[in-house]
Design a protein around this motif. Structure first.
Motif, short mmCIF file in Angstrom:
data_model
loop_
_atom_site.label_atom_id
_atom_site.label_comp_id
_atom_site.label_asym_id
_atom_site.label_seq_id
_atom_site.Cartn_x
_atom_site.Cartn_y
_atom_site.Cartn_z
N GLY A 127 0.81 -1.22 0.00
CA GLY A 127 0.00 0.00 0.00
C GLY A 127 0.84 1.26 0.00
N HIS A 128 1.70 1.40 -1.00
CA HIS A 128 2.56 2.58 -1.09
C HIS A 128 1.72 3.85 -1.19
CE1 HIS A 128 5.15 -0.62 -2.89
NE2 HIS A 128 6.00 -0.09 -2.05
N PRO A 129 2.16 4.92 -0.53
CA PRO A 129 1.45 6.20 -0.70
C PRO A 129 1.63 6.72 -2.12
CG PRO A 129 3.42 6.49 0.63
CD PRO A 129 3.29 5.02 0.38
N MET A 130 0.60 7.33 -2.64
CA MET A 130 0.62 7.82 -4.02
C MET A 130 1.10 9.26 -4.13
SD MET A 130 -0.07 5.30 -5.89
CE MET A 130 -0.25 6.14 -7.45
N TRP A 131 1.12 10.00 -3.03
CA TRP A 131 1.45 11.42 -3.14
C TRP A 131 2.86 11.69 -3.68
CZ3 TRP A 131 5.45 13.66 -0.62
CH2 TRP A 131 5.95 13.03 0.52
N PRO A 132 3.89 10.86 -3.39
CA PRO A 132 5.20 11.18 -3.97
C PRO A 132 5.20 11.13 -5.51
CG PRO A 132 5.48 9.68 -2.12
CD PRO A 132 4.02 9.75 -2.42
N VAL A 133 4.49 10.18 -6.07
CA VAL A 133 4.42 10.07 -7.52
C VAL A 133 3.67 11.26 -8.10
CG1 VAL A 133 3.59 8.65 -9.44
CG2 VAL A 133 4.53 7.56 -7.40
N HIS A 134 2.58 11.65 -7.46
CA HIS A 134 1.82 12.81 -7.93
C HIS A 134 2.61 14.10 -7.76
CE1 HIS A 134 -1.68 10.44 -8.77
NE2 HIS A 134 -1.80 10.05 -7.52
N LEU A 135 3.39 14.21 -6.71
CA LEU A 135 4.24 15.38 -6.53
C LEU A 135 5.31 15.43 -7.62
CD1 LEU A 135 5.04 17.88 -4.92
CD2 LEU A 135 6.45 16.38 -3.47
N ALA A 136 5.93 14.30 -7.93
CA ALA A 136 6.92 14.25 -9.01
C ALA A 136 6.29 14.65 -10.34
CB ALA A 136 7.54 12.86 -9.10
N LEU A 137 5.07 14.19 -10.59
CA LEU A 137 4.37 14.57 -11.82
C LEU A 137 4.17 16.08 -11.87
CD1 LEU A 137 2.65 13.90 -14.37
CD2 LEU A 137 0.69 13.82 -12.83
N PHE A 138 3.71 16.65 -10.78
CA PHE A 138 3.47 18.09 -10.74
C PHE A 138 4.76 18.88 -10.94
CE2 PHE A 138 3.31 22.03 -8.22
CZ PHE A 138 2.36 22.71 -8.96
N VAL A 139 5.80 18.54 -10.19
CA VAL A 139 7.07 19.27 -10.29
C VAL A 139 7.67 19.12 -11.68
CG1 VAL A 139 9.46 19.35 -9.45
CG2 VAL A 139 7.56 19.18 -7.82
N GLY A 140 7.66 17.91 -12.21
CA GLY A 140 8.22 17.67 -13.53
C GLY A 140 7.50 18.45 -14.62
N VAL A 141 6.18 18.46 -14.55
CA VAL A 141 5.40 19.18 -15.57
C VAL A 141 5.59 20.68 -15.43
CG1 VAL A 141 3.06 19.68 -16.34
CG2 VAL A 141 3.74 17.34 -15.92
N VAL A 142 5.66 21.19 -14.22
CA VAL A 142 5.91 22.62 -14.03
C VAL A 142 7.27 23.00 -14.61
CG1 VAL A 142 6.41 24.40 -12.29
CG2 VAL A 142 4.37 22.99 -12.07
N MET A 143 8.28 22.17 -14.36
CA MET A 143 9.62 22.49 -14.85
C MET A 143 9.70 22.43 -16.38
SD MET A 143 10.90 23.44 -12.12
CE MET A 143 12.56 23.81 -12.58
N ILE A 144 9.06 21.45 -17.00
CA ILE A 144 9.11 21.39 -18.46
C ILE A 144 8.27 22.52 -19.07
CG2 ILE A 144 7.20 19.79 -18.91
CD1 ILE A 144 9.02 18.47 -21.02
N THR A 145 7.22 22.94 -18.39
CA THR A 145 6.42 24.07 -18.88
C THR A 145 7.22 25.37 -18.79
OG1 THR A 145 4.40 22.94 -18.21
CG2 THR A 145 4.23 25.30 -18.62
N VAL A 146 7.90 25.57 -17.69
CA VAL A 146 8.73 26.76 -17.53
C VAL A 146 9.86 26.75 -18.58
CG1 VAL A 146 10.37 27.91 -15.99
CG2 VAL A 146 8.18 27.11 -15.11
N GLN A 147 10.45 25.58 -18.81
CA GLN A 147 11.49 25.49 -19.84
C GLN A 147 10.88 25.74 -21.22
OE1 GLN A 147 14.78 25.10 -19.00
NE2 GLN A 147 15.12 25.70 -21.13
N GLY A 148 9.64 25.33 -21.42
CA GLY A 148 8.95 25.63 -22.67
C GLY A 148 8.77 27.12 -22.88
N VAL A 149 8.47 27.85 -21.82
CA VAL A 149 8.36 29.31 -21.91
C VAL A 149 9.71 29.92 -22.29
CG1 VAL A 149 7.91 31.42 -20.60
CG2 VAL A 149 6.39 29.46 -20.35
N VAL A 150 10.78 29.40 -21.71
CA VAL A 150 12.13 29.86 -22.06
C VAL A 150 12.39 29.63 -23.55
CG1 VAL A 150 14.60 29.39 -21.73
CG2 VAL A 150 13.09 29.60 -19.74
N GLU A 151 12.06 28.44 -24.02
CA GLU A 151 12.28 28.13 -25.44
C GLU A 151 11.37 28.98 -26.33
OE1 GLU A 151 14.83 26.31 -26.36
OE2 GLU A 151 15.26 25.95 -24.24
#
Length: 172
Positions: A127-151
């Motif tokens: 019964g692993h907690p799901m929040w770490p995976v969801h947090l990684a998803l959120f952080v990763g998507v925010v970072m690629i979106t910010v890098q997309g704005v840079v590009e």
């Protein structure tokens, strides 16, 4: 702009740090293979942890991959014409990326928040907690979106002034 270079450095550093997750995942898989086939004692936890490590790696490395130009592209259409055309097609591509990223980040935050508040767990034996995976998803998507704005900014500059090297002349 120094801000764009700073974002590049943050995403590059994050990408390099996250790349070590691969080695942890490999170590867990090797341990599991040895435990299962040599000692006939498979673990309950190895599969779940490697899935989470590799999922986190995959999403958190996205911005670094964008910086390195490692995402799949159709270069036949994108890099066969003038610098202005390349800048225009890059502008279209990163526009779609930023829209997708903003929508996914918006939803990803609610997935993380819900998993955190309600103690959401997967259906494995541990019964692993799901929040770490969801947090990684959120952080990763925010970072690629910010890098997309840079590009996006870089492509817009190149569309107007294709002779400028946006990565080396202070425009970054």
């Amino acid at each position: 702009m120094a801000l764009l270079a700073w974002i590049d450095r943050i995403n590059s550093t994050l990408g390099k740090l996250v790349s070590f997750l691969i080695w942890i995942g490999i170590a867990i898989i090797v341990w599991e293979v040895i435990a299962r086939y040599v000692f006939n004692a498979p673990s309950v936890w190895a599969q779940g942890y490697t899935q989470r490590l590799f999922a986190s790696y995959f999403i958190l490395i996205g911005a670094f991959t964008l910086i390195q130009g490692g995402h799949v592209r159709v270069d036949l259409l994108l890099n066969t014409r003038s610098p202005r055309w390349n800048a225009f097609t890059d502008l279209l591509n990163v526009t779609v990326l930023v829209i997708w990223g903003a929508a996914l980040a918006y939803e990803g935050w609610f997935y993380f928040e819900e998993a955190w508040q309600f103690g959401d767990r997967d259906d494995s034996a541990l019964g692993h907690p799901m929040w770490p995976v969801h947090l990684a998803l959120f952080v990763g998507v925010v970072m690629i979106t910010v890098q997309g704005v840079v590009e996006f900014i870089r492509s817009a500059v190149l569309l107007v002034r294709p002779d400028v090297d946006v990565k080396r002349r202070g425009i970054v």
